[in-house]
Design a protein around this motif. Structure first.
Motif, mmCIF file in Angstrom:
data_model
loop_
_atom_site.group_PDB
_atom_site.id
_atom_site.type_symbol
_atom_site.label_atom_id
_atom_site.label_comp_id
_atom_site.label_asym_id
_atom_site.label_seq_id
_atom_site.Cartn_x
_atom_site.Cartn_y
_atom_site.Cartn_z
ATOM 1 N N GLU A 361 0.827 -1.226 0.000
ATOM 2 C CA GLU A 361 0.000 0.000 0.000
ATOM 3 C C GLU A 361 0.851 1.262 0.000
ATOM 4 O O GLU A 361 0.485 2.280 -0.570
ATOM 5 N N ARG A 362 1.993 1.198 0.644
ATOM 6 C CA ARG A 362 2.847 2.392 0.760
ATOM 7 C C ARG A 362 3.900 2.462 -0.339
ATOM 8 O O ARG A 362 4.748 3.357 -0.330
ATOM 9 N N GLY A 363 3.897 1.484 -1.239
ATOM 10 C CA GLY A 363 4.894 1.472 -2.321
ATOM 11 C C GLY A 363 6.310 1.249 -1.811
ATOM 12 O O GLY A 363 7.281 1.731 -2.402
ATOM 13 N N VAL A 364 6.427 0.510 -0.708
ATOM 14 C CA VAL A 364 7.752 0.297 -0.103
ATOM 15 C C VAL A 364 8.414 -0.941 -0.713
ATOM 16 O O VAL A 364 7.811 -2.012 -0.764
ATOM 17 N N ARG A 365 9.664 -0.760 -1.189
ATOM 18 C CA ARG A 365 10.417 -1.873 -1.785
ATOM 19 C C ARG A 365 11.371 -2.490 -0.771
ATOM 20 O O ARG A 365 11.674 -3.662 -0.816
ATOM 21 N N ALA A 366 11.895 -1.660 0.077
ATOM 22 C CA ALA A 366 12.928 -2.111 1.009
ATOM 23 C C ALA A 366 12.941 -1.167 2.207
ATOM 24 O O ALA A 366 12.293 -0.119 2.186
ATOM 25 N N VAL A 367 13.682 -1.582 3.242
ATOM 26 C CA VAL A 367 13.779 -0.736 4.434
ATOM 27 C C VAL A 367 15.253 -0.542 4.775
ATOM 28 O O VAL A 367 16.029 -1.508 4.799
ATOM 29 N N GLY A 368 15.630 0.695 4.999
ATOM 30 C CA GLY A 368 17.001 1.011 5.394
ATOM 31 C C GLY A 368 17.072 1.138 6.906
ATOM 32 O O GLY A 368 16.122 1.559 7.561
ATOM 33 N N PHE A 369 18.243 0.757 7.440
ATOM 34 C CA PHE A 369 18.491 0.893 8.875
ATOM 35 C C PHE A 369 19.771 1.689 9.056
ATOM 36 O O PHE A 369 20.739 1.457 8.321
ATOM 37 N N GLY A 370 19.780 2.614 9.952
ATOM 38 C CA GLY A 370 21.036 3.341 10.147
ATOM 39 C C GLY A 370 20.993 4.335 11.281
ATOM 40 O O GLY A 370 20.133 4.258 12.167
ATOM 41 N N TRP A 371 21.961 5.238 11.223
ATOM 42 C CA TRP A 371 22.193 6.221 12.291
ATOM 43 C C TRP A 371 21.947 7.618 11.754
ATOM 44 O O TRP A 371 22.370 7.951 10.658
ATOM 45 N N ILE A 372 21.290 8.415 12.562
ATOM 46 C CA ILE A 372 21.071 9.814 12.188
ATOM 47 C C ILE A 372 21.624 10.682 13.310
ATOM 48 O O ILE A 372 21.229 10.526 14.469
ATOM 49 N N THR A 373 22.565 11.567 12.954
ATOM 50 C CA THR A 373 23.063 12.531 13.947
ATOM 51 C C THR A 373 22.768 13.941 13.453
ATOM 52 O O THR A 373 23.053 14.270 12.300
ATOM 53 N N LEU A 374 22.178 14.746 14.312
ATOM 54 C CA LEU A 374 21.958 16.168 14.041
ATOM 55 C C LEU A 374 22.858 16.951 14.972
ATOM 56 O O LEU A 374 23.100 16.528 16.107
ATOM 57 N N ARG A 375 23.339 18.095 14.509
ATOM 58 C CA ARG A 375 24.098 18.991 15.395
ATOM 59 C C ARG A 375 23.573 20.403 15.120
ATOM 60 O O ARG A 375 23.585 20.866 13.981
ATOM 61 N N ARG A 376 23.080 21.035 16.153
ATOM 62 C CA ARG A 376 22.512 22.371 15.962
ATOM 63 C C ARG A 376 23.638 23.412 15.937
ATOM 64 O O ARG A 376 24.541 23.387 16.774
ATOM 65 N N SER A 377 23.592 24.296 14.936
ATOM 66 C CA SER A 377 24.611 25.352 14.919
ATOM 67 C C SER A 377 24.067 26.549 14.155
ATOM 68 O O SER A 377 23.257 26.400 13.232
ATOM 69 N N GLU A 378 24.541 27.733 14.537
ATOM 70 C CA GLU A 378 24.113 28.955 13.863
ATOM 71 C C GLU A 378 24.495 28.920 12.394
ATOM 72 O O GLU A 378 23.727 29.319 11.519
ATOM 73 N N ALA A 379 25.697 28.398 12.120
ATOM 74 C CA ALA A 379 26.169 28.350 10.729
ATOM 75 C C ALA A 379 25.264 27.456 9.887
ATOM 76 O O ALA A 379 25.062 27.715 8.690
ATOM 77 N N ALA A 380 24.686 26.433 10.505
ATOM 78 C CA ALA A 380 23.834 25.511 9.742
ATOM 79 C C ALA A 380 22.555 26.194 9.272
ATOM 80 O O ALA A 380 21.957 25.790 8.274
ATOM 81 N N ALA A 381 22.143 27.232 9.997
ATOM 82 C CA ALA A 381 20.930 27.942 9.582
ATOM 83 C C ALA A 381 21.150 28.593 8.216
ATOM 84 O O ALA A 381 20.236 28.705 7.407
ATOM 85 N N GLU A 382 22.401 29.024 7.959
ATOM 86 C CA GLU A 382 22.737 29.667 6.679
ATOM 87 C C GLU A 382 23.075 28.630 5.605
ATOM 88 O O GLU A 382 22.578 28.705 4.494
ATOM 89 N N ALA A 383 23.966 27.721 5.961
ATOM 90 C CA ALA A 383 24.479 26.761 4.971
ATOM 91 C C ALA A 383 24.634 25.390 5.626
ATOM 92 O O ALA A 383 25.728 25.009 6.036
ATOM 93 N N PRO A 384 23.522 24.659 5.746
ATOM 94 C CA PRO A 384 23.615 23.374 6.459
ATOM 95 C C PRO A 384 24.458 22.353 5.695
ATOM 96 O O PRO A 384 24.450 22.335 4.475
ATOM 97 N N SER A 385 25.168 21.534 6.454
ATOM 98 C CA SER A 385 25.872 20.405 5.846
ATOM 99 C C SER A 385 25.029 19.162 6.123
ATOM 100 O O SER A 385 24.803 18.810 7.291
ATOM 101 N N VAL A 386 24.522 18.541 5.080
ATOM 102 C CA VAL A 386 23.720 17.325 5.253
ATOM 103 C C VAL A 386 24.399 16.213 4.458
ATOM 104 O O VAL A 386 24.371 16.212 3.235
ATOM 105 N N VAL A 387 25.029 15.303 5.174
ATOM 106 C CA VAL A 387 25.723 14.184 4.525
ATOM 107 C C VAL A 387 24.852 12.943 4.720
ATOM 108 O O VAL A 387 24.547 12.559 5.856
ATOM 109 N N VAL A 388 24.419 12.358 3.602
ATOM 110 C CA VAL A 388 23.614 11.123 3.662
ATOM 111 C C VAL A 388 24.380 10.081 2.866
ATOM 112 O O VAL A 388 24.597 10.265 1.669
#
Ligand SMILES: C[S@@+](CC[C@H](N)C(=O)[O-])C[C@H]1O[C@@H](n2cnc3c(N)ncnc32)[C@H](O)[C@@H]1O
Length: 523
Positions: A361-388
């Protein structure tokens, strides 16, 4: 019996008893090291897989440690006289850590010689990172199921330490902080770790039984108590903000909420998404939020884009996909986890079918498992670094320092444009080796690969300039001067290398192969 209530749990307000019990357990060497010595490595490892037969065989002796292993880990009734000199029995029985149990499992006459005692909870020695002797309390039955699954179908059962628990504990950034939140605390293992480096620890859970058990884990481990708050997601903490948020949430994507410890009950991966999206507003400047999560791989959508869309504004993010399972493997994993494969085959088939219906029903083919880390910073509000990224290969835990260093390098790269980068100097990270890949006998390698021996144990392809550059990075010369020297050796125009190479240097810095030298070049 349903274990959604606080039935049959030891009193959490008897710190005197927890302390006396702790002393007695330590005296009998009921510790991670003591267990390993008594059981031997194979039986010890089997116990971590919830398999009890090897440990039962190793505890046929009459000593105090054998008695405690049988009582608290293998959940066997033990004759009272074997425990009389080992544990503070009257206090343990009165405060509910132990209960009377007749030889056939019936209640015997209280205090009578010849009667047996049984534990009301699972108590598992757990070695802290600095050799601390800690104990994890959890519900009976959930850690002795072996290949049969968790051995409990109770909705509110509280599990002990699993692979996911230790993975999260290992990746958590452990810099000293004022406040930490463990959301979905369960047995309290993450809160327990947080007491080492956070002045104030808050533990929340939807399940009141888990909060009670967390209080027992902390008291028996001899660490300060945490603030406990009952409720879903961030609701119990209101507008409070933290320096560190950790959660090993009920991330399983399942058709319906059946087991509180694993089924988020919000449909698809919505619980993980909500947890991540709402973390930004709960973090103090510079604070980290670290989650284990599952995410859907949906037809017509890049999984990386799905994860990017979860990252809240004002935060940098690092997402590592450690594993992907197709929907059949995934459904089977969690059916087995609940012991469904041991039930009526028709019921098993119906549950399996429901799981696949849900994914379809949801069109799901597979499921990923992993780690998510966020770090709050003033600089991220302007130019966030998002590494996936996907990194399914073995890593070296604990990775907390590696995670912290990742975000420090993100800051450095954001602050240094290419001109500044060429003025900077770098050192090669410890235990990086070069591998040359190509056909046997070929004069030149097809690829040169740099490989880390520590941390994420990454490998990355580099060209001849990249390899040569990394090889001479000892912090003395600026990147620009090294490139000029390489250009001269190769008969290339220095300006061409200065123009072309910063992108490669950036990747090597981002991935931790090269470390910027604070203050610039020594020469
Ligand atoms: C996988 S267990 C993790 C336990 C422990 N933190 C660990 O790392 O082993 C997930 C925990 O989240 C709790 N939980 C389930 N739904 C929740 C919700 N909506 N909000 C907060 N906690 C929830 C469960 O009761 C369970 O204790």
């Amino acid at each position: 019996m349903s274990r959604t209530s606080l039935d049959n749990l030891p009193a959490a307000d008897r710190s005197d008893v927890a302390s006396a019990l702790r002393d007695a357990l330590l005296q009998a060497e009921f510790t991670a090291d003591g267990l390993l010595e008594l059981l031997g490595a194979p039986a010890y490892a089997a116990l971590a897989r919830s398999e009890t037969v090897p440990a039962l065989r190793a505890t046929r002796g009459e000593g105090p440690l054998e008695a405690l292993v049988r009582l608290f880990l293998l959940q066997q009734p033990v004759p009272r006289e074997r425990l009389a000199d080992v544990l503070p029995l009257p206090a343990c029985v009165e405060s509910g850590w132990l209960r009377e149990s007749g030889p056939e499992g019936e209640a015997g006459p209280e205090g009578a010689a010849g009667s047996e005692l049984a534990a009301t909870v699972d108590v598992r020695p757990y070695g802290g990172p600095d050799g601390e002797d800690w104990f994890i309390v959890s519900d009976l039955g959930c850690a002795v199921g072996g290949a049969g699954g968790i051995g409990s179908g109770d909705e509110g059962v509280v599990l002990g330490v699993g692979g996911a628990s230790t993975t999260l504990a290992g990746i958590t950034v452990r810099t000293p902080v004022a406040s930490a939140l463990d959301l979905g605390t369960g047995s309290g293992i993450q809160a327990l770790h947080a007491t080492r480096h956070a002045t104030r620890v808050t533990a929340t859970d939807l399940n009141a039984r888990a909060l009670h058990i967390t209080a027992l884990t902390l008291a028996l481990s001899g660490v300060p108590a945490a603030e406990l708050a009952e409720g879903s997601l961030y609701a119990p903490v209101g507008e409070a903000t933290y320096d560190l948020i950790v959660s090993n949430p009920p991330f399983v994507i399942s058709p319906g909420a059946r087991l509180t410890y694993r089924d988020g009950g919000m449909g698809g991966d919505d619980l993980c998404r909500t947890l991540v999206q709402q973390a930004g507003d709960r973090l103090n400047e510079g604070g980290y939020a670290q989650f284990l999560a599952n995410w859907q791989h949906v037809d017509g959508e890049e999984w990386q884009e799905r994860l990017r869309s979860w990252v809240p504004r004002g935060c940098d993010a690092w997402v590592v996909q450690r594993e992907v399972q197709d929907i059949t493997q995934y459904a089977e994993l969690w059916l087995r986890d609940a012991g469904d494969h041991r039930t009526d085959p028709a019921a098993y088939a119906a549950r399996y079918d429901a799981w696949l219906d849900e994914f379809e029903e949801r069109g799901v083919r597979a499921v990923g498992f992993g780690w998510i880390t966020l770090r709050r910073s003033e600089a991220a509000a302007e130019a966030p670094s998002v590494v996936v990224e996907e990194w399914p290969h073995p890593v070296e835990q604990p990775l907390g320092e590696t995670v912290r260093a990742h975000f420090a390098r993100v800051d450095w790269l954001r602050e240094h444009d290419d001109a500044a980068l060429l003025e900077a100097s770098f050192t090669l990270a410890g235990e990086v080796v070069q591998e040359q890949v190509g056909l046997p006998g070929a004069e030149d390698p097809e690829h040169v690969v740099l490989r880390q021996g520590r941390g994420m144990r990454r490998a990355t392809k580099v060209d001849t300039v990249g390899a040569g550059f990394a090889g001479v990075c000892d912090g003395t010369l600026s990147a620009g001067r090294i490139l000029d020297a390489i250009a001269q050796l190769m008969g290339e125009e220095p300006v061409v290398l200065r123009d072309r190479t910063p992108a490669q240097i950036r990747t090597l810095v981002e991935q931790g192969f090269l470390e910027p030298v604070p203050g610039g070049p020594a020469a």
